[in-house]
Design a protein around this motif. Structure first.
Motif, PDB file in Angstrom:
ATOM      1  N   ALA A 190       0.826  -1.212   0.000  1.00 37.58           N
ATOM      2  CA  ALA A 190       0.000   0.000   0.000  1.00 37.58           C
ATOM      3  C   ALA A 190       0.858   1.260   0.000  1.00 37.58           C
ATOM      4  O   ALA A 190       0.391   2.332  -0.402  1.00 37.58           O
ATOM      5  CB  ALA A 190      -0.939  -0.005   1.204  1.00 37.58           C
ATOM      6  N   GLU A 191       2.108   1.128   0.442  1.00 37.12           N
ATOM      7  CA  GLU A 191       3.008   2.281   0.458  1.00 37.12           C
ATOM      8  C   GLU A 191       3.423   2.705  -0.948  1.00 37.12           C
ATOM      9  O   GLU A 191       3.809   3.859  -1.169  1.00 37.12           O
ATOM     10  CB  GLU A 191       4.261   1.948   1.280  1.00 37.12           C
ATOM     11  N   VAL A 192       3.352   1.771  -1.900  1.00 41.11           N
ATOM     12  CA  VAL A 192       3.863   2.055  -3.248  1.00 41.11           C
ATOM     13  C   VAL A 192       2.827   1.777  -4.336  1.00 41.11           C
ATOM     14  O   VAL A 192       3.165   1.794  -5.523  1.00 41.11           O
ATOM     15  CB  VAL A 192       5.152   1.244  -3.527  1.00 41.11           C
ATOM     16  N   GLN A 193       1.574   1.519  -3.951  1.00 41.43           N
ATOM     17  CA  GLN A 193       0.501   1.276  -4.909  1.00 41.43           C
ATOM     18  C   GLN A 193      -0.731   2.086  -4.517  1.00 41.43           C
ATOM     19  O   GLN A 193      -1.109   2.115  -3.331  1.00 41.43           O
ATOM     20  CB  GLN A 193       0.142  -0.208  -4.968  1.00 41.43           C
ATOM     21  N   LYS A 194      -1.384   2.699  -5.484  1.00 39.01           N
ATOM     22  CA  LYS A 194      -2.532   3.564  -5.206  1.00 39.01           C
ATOM     23  C   LYS A 194      -3.860   2.820  -5.260  1.00 39.01           C
ATOM     24  O   LYS A 194      -4.769   3.081  -4.478  1.00 39.01           O
ATOM     25  CB  LYS A 194      -2.553   4.728  -6.207  1.00 39.01           C
ATOM     26  N   TYR A 195      -3.984   1.859  -6.196  1.00 38.61           N
ATOM     27  CA  TYR A 195      -5.263   1.203  -6.429  1.00 38.61           C
ATOM     28  C   TYR A 195      -5.218  -0.278  -6.044  1.00 38.61           C
ATOM     29  O   TYR A 195      -4.259  -0.992  -6.380  1.00 38.61           O
ATOM     30  CB  TYR A 195      -5.663   1.302  -7.905  1.00 38.61           C
ATOM     31  N   LEU A 196      -6.255  -0.733  -5.361  1.00 40.13           N
ATOM     32  CA  LEU A 196      -6.489  -2.147  -5.101  1.00 40.13           C
ATOM     33  C   LEU A 196      -7.667  -2.564  -5.971  1.00 40.13           C
ATOM     34  O   LEU A 196      -8.767  -2.022  -5.829  1.00 40.13           O
ATOM     35  CB  LEU A 196      -6.806  -2.383  -3.622  1.00 40.13           C
ATOM     36  N   VAL A 197      -7.435  -3.516  -6.865  1.00 40.64           N
ATOM     37  CA  VAL A 197      -8.433  -3.908  -7.864  1.00 40.64           C
ATOM     38  C   VAL A 197      -8.879  -5.339  -7.557  1.00 40.64           C
ATOM     39  O   VAL A 197      -8.106  -6.288  -7.724  1.00 40.64           O
ATOM     40  CB  VAL A 197      -7.854  -3.810  -9.290  1.00 40.64           C
ATOM     41  N   LEU A 198     -10.105  -5.508  -7.113  1.00 38.46           N
ATOM     42  CA  LEU A 198     -10.576  -6.797  -6.593  1.00 38.46           C
ATOM     43  C   LEU A 198     -11.002  -7.726  -7.725  1.00 38.46           C
ATOM     44  O   LEU A 198     -12.188  -7.951  -7.983  1.00 38.46           O
ATOM     45  CB  LEU A 198     -11.704  -6.566  -5.595  1.00 38.46           C
ATOM     46  N   THR A 199     -10.011  -8.305  -8.391  1.00 47.63           N
ATOM     47  CA  THR A 199     -10.252  -9.188  -9.535  1.00 47.63           C
ATOM     48  C   THR A 199     -10.528 -10.637  -9.130  1.00 47.63           C
ATOM     49  O   THR A 199     -11.245 -11.342  -9.828  1.00 47.63           O
ATOM     50  CB  THR A 199      -9.049  -9.162 -10.484  1.00 47.63           C
ATOM     51  N   GLY A 200      -9.922 -11.111  -8.052  1.00 49.10           N
ATOM     52  CA  GLY A 200     -10.134 -12.485  -7.594  1.00 49.10           C
ATOM     53  C   GLY A 200      -9.839 -13.530  -8.651  1.00 49.10           C
ATOM     54  O   GLY A 200     -10.548 -14.522  -8.785  1.00 49.10           O
ATOM     55  N   HIS A 201      -8.762 -13.354  -9.394  1.00 55.44           N
ATOM     56  CA  HIS A 201      -8.507 -14.176 -10.578  1.00 55.44           C
ATOM     57  C   HIS A 201      -7.907 -15.547 -10.285  1.00 55.44           C
ATOM     58  O   HIS A 201      -8.006 -16.447 -11.113  1.00 55.44           O
ATOM     59  CB  HIS A 201      -7.599 -13.412 -11.560  1.00 55.44           C
TER      60      HIS A 201
END
Length: 330
Positions: free
Chosen positions: A226-237
């Motif tokens: 989270a320190e180096v990423q802005k978006y969490l994309v809940l793909t569940g792939h």
């Protein structure tokens, strides 16, 4: 837990080999089993190894000593698996897809969209399928699976680009493990797969060498992404199992009673880990959101469709004809 460098490890292995030639009286000491893991110590996976080790030590009266080495102390994922195959390392907890580089069939159990839900995965891995894959692993590479754990459901993260559908993945530099099925998945999405060892991931994200990555929520949290990423994309792939692998020769040297103790301790610790992963997954999207990430719920079918249209057929010759369909029927 003792911190061990790769140089220390090699020296220790050499010393252990020399000790075999010592008189029996001098060798009257604990059997040391070295157990490695690429995850940080704040992740449930290496924590479960410590729990198992304590139970094993207690139940064997100290005759078996489990030494744990988390956070990739003994090298990359490939390095650690190769060390178990050669006997330089006793055990490792690792993903099935990476093991597919050594025994191709086994990578299917970490394929994208192979599992309908975690219960489907658990049911299949307790079926004769796992015995069949284990037999091949032993015959071809001198290793065996002695434990299966739930690692979690994998999702995407992105540093600067909002991802709402697979169309947003075009040209996206996606860090993936050094595994062919993961590369094929990224390509099906239109992304540019960038294989990197996990230990290199945080730095690569912070420097913009890659745009994003994919992992289960507990891993995203423990690695502080989270320190180096802005978006969490809940793909569940991908629903991911991890396997506890042991060197077959080292395993066969234990008595049947000691093997039963080790298996039982790993099963107990794995049940704790599985419950801990599920508990974390239930709350971590909110936790990561509060930490500053923007949580996105993308068009899931747009991600699923291109992968299923290409990947099962592409890897059928590697996995074995009909194995995908067989797993779907379990």
């Amino acid at each position: 837990m003792t911190k061990l460098t790769k140089r220390d490890f090699i020296a220790g292995a050499t010393a252990t080999g020399a000790a075999i030639c010592m008189p029996a009286i001098a060798r009257a000491q604990a059997i040391v089993l070295r157990w490695a893991d690429g995850q940080a110590m704040n992740h449930p996976s290496p924590q479960s190894a410590v729990k198992a080790g304590l139970e094993i030590k207690e139940k064997t009266g100290g005759r078996i000593d489990i030494q744990t080495f988390p956070a990739g102390q003994l090298g990359s994922s490939r390095d650690m698996v190769e060390s178990v195959a050669s006997g330089a390392l006793t055990m490792v907890t690792e993903g099935a897809a990476l093991l597919g580089q050594f025994v191709p069939q086994i990578s299917i159990i970490e394929a994208p969209y192979i599992w309908r839900d975690p219960a489907h995965m658990t049911r299949a891995l307790k079926s004769p399928l796992m015995d069949e894959l284990n037999k091949v692993l032993g015959e071809k590479r001198g290793m065996r699976v002695i434990g299966v754990t739930y690692y979690g459901i994998r999702h995407l993260t992105s540093g600067s680009r909002a991802i709402n559908s697979v169309e947003d993945m075009k040209g996206f530099k996606l860090r993936v493990p050094e595994v062919d099925t993961f590369r094929a998945m990224a390509e099906a999405w239109g992304a540019k797969p960038t294989p990197l060892n996990f230990s290199e991931l945080y730095l690569a994200l912070s420097q913009g060498a890659v745009d994003g990555q994919e992992n289960p929520l507990p891993t995203i949290q423990s690695a502080k992404l989270a320190e180096v990423q802005k978006y969490l994309v809940l793909t569940g792939h991908i629903i991911t199992p991890r396997l506890v692998i042991v060197n077959d020769a080292a395993w066969s040297k234990l008595t049947e009673a000691d093997r039963a103790i080790v298996r039982s301790a790993i099963e107990t610790a794995s049940a704790w880990q599985d419950a801990e992963i599920v508990s974390q997954e239930n709350s971590l999207a909110d936790t990561l959101g509060k930490a500053g990430m923007t949580v996105l719920k993308p068009d899931l079918e747009s991600f699923r469709k291109p992968v299923l249209a290409t990947l099962p057929a592409k890897f059928e010759s590697k996995w074995g004809k009909g194995l995908w369909d067989r797993i779907q029927g379990l």
